[in-house]
Design an enzyme around this catalytic site. Structure first.
Site, PDB file in Angstrom:
ATOM      1  N   PRO A 152       0.817  -1.217   0.000  1.00 40.58           N
ATOM      2  CA  PRO A 152       0.000   0.000   0.000  1.00 40.58           C
ATOM      3  C   PRO A 152       0.849   1.266   0.000  1.00 40.58           C
ATOM      4  CG  PRO A 152      -0.079  -1.073   2.141  1.00 40.58           C
ATOM      5  CD  PRO A 152       0.600  -2.017   1.215  1.00 40.58           C
ATOM      6  N   ILE A 153       0.320   2.294  -0.622  1.00 43.47           N
ATOM      7  CA  ILE A 153       0.975   3.604  -0.660  1.00 43.47           C
ATOM      8  C   ILE A 153       0.029   4.614  -0.024  1.00 43.47           C
ATOM      9  CG2 ILE A 153       1.974   5.399  -2.122  1.00 43.47           C
ATOM     10  CD1 ILE A 153       2.342   3.196  -4.297  1.00 43.47           C
TER      11      ILE A 153
END
Lengths: 64, 64, 64, 64, 64, 64
Positions: C2-3
């Protein structure tokens, strides 16, 4: 840890996206260094009805 | 007025997204100050076929 | 993988950014699963003169 | 070559998006100069279940 | 009209950025089609003090 | 709660940014509804040396 983000018209095949991830990753490493393992690529398909250019929707300018 | 944006693999439930918004908002306020009321969170689900890592599509690396 | 991306007013200290990265990462893992190792956080400082709200620059609405 | 990006709740009609592209492009040129031909607009529809405000999902705060 | 966005650690030279734009543009066209003329690339330098990975600031994990 | 994001070449004055925020906000409300109070605008100045078009840096294509 570079992150590459691509926005393009919808409609590319999985094979084209596979090639895109491979080619963009190689391009980054060639030009800027680092390792392929650290590169993230996130692709966003944009419908022509959500993209405007020159004040017009691309769905109007470039109908399929 | 902070804006938090999350890109993650598709597949989280509404309950997980509800928790994510609550937890990220609290985390921001704890660490950086401000009020929860001012925090925006925008979640983007990304398919594994649109996410590349190490030059490969995640749909190839991590098939379901 | 995830970012998490944060846009906020300029002016937080390195210690606040350190806490922000730690807290947002924990918040993500608590709410959505995965491992802290996979979470990226990118912070963008935005000057009040580059942020508008309600049709006004924040540098006009909230002068220092 | 400016790029304008809009995130808004899902549900606008094609006619509203057409107007949005036209109006945002004109607004940019009026305020900042340049030519309409060079302006790109990319619209992203965000579901209320993917947007949080004040620590709550907008699908909970503003049910349809 | 594709838009490619790159976030990477600060510190690349103008020559590396020049190569990056050229290589990423070629990579896109090779993999996904279209013309180089239509491709935009926007590069964002991110300081290590604004990038977190695994819950830590990169300025702490990877000091210069 | 719409968020409008603008990436443009560096160099606009505060007065141009003030006008940009006002005009984009009005444009959004005219075209898509809602209230000006809910609209956020985030402006990002991009140097010509960080923007590529047609495979070339804009600092090479359009020197000052």
């Amino acid at each position: 840890m570079p992150i590459i983000r691509v926005e393009m018209f919808s409609g590319r095949t999985p094979e084209q996206k596979r090639a895109l991830v491979r080619e963009l990753t190689d391009a980054f490493v060639n030009a800027a260094g680092g390792t392929p393992q650290s590169v993230h690529v996130v692709i966003t398909d944009v419908d022509k009805g959500d993209w405007g250019s020159g004040g017009q929707l691309c769905s109007d300018k470039f109908p399929d």
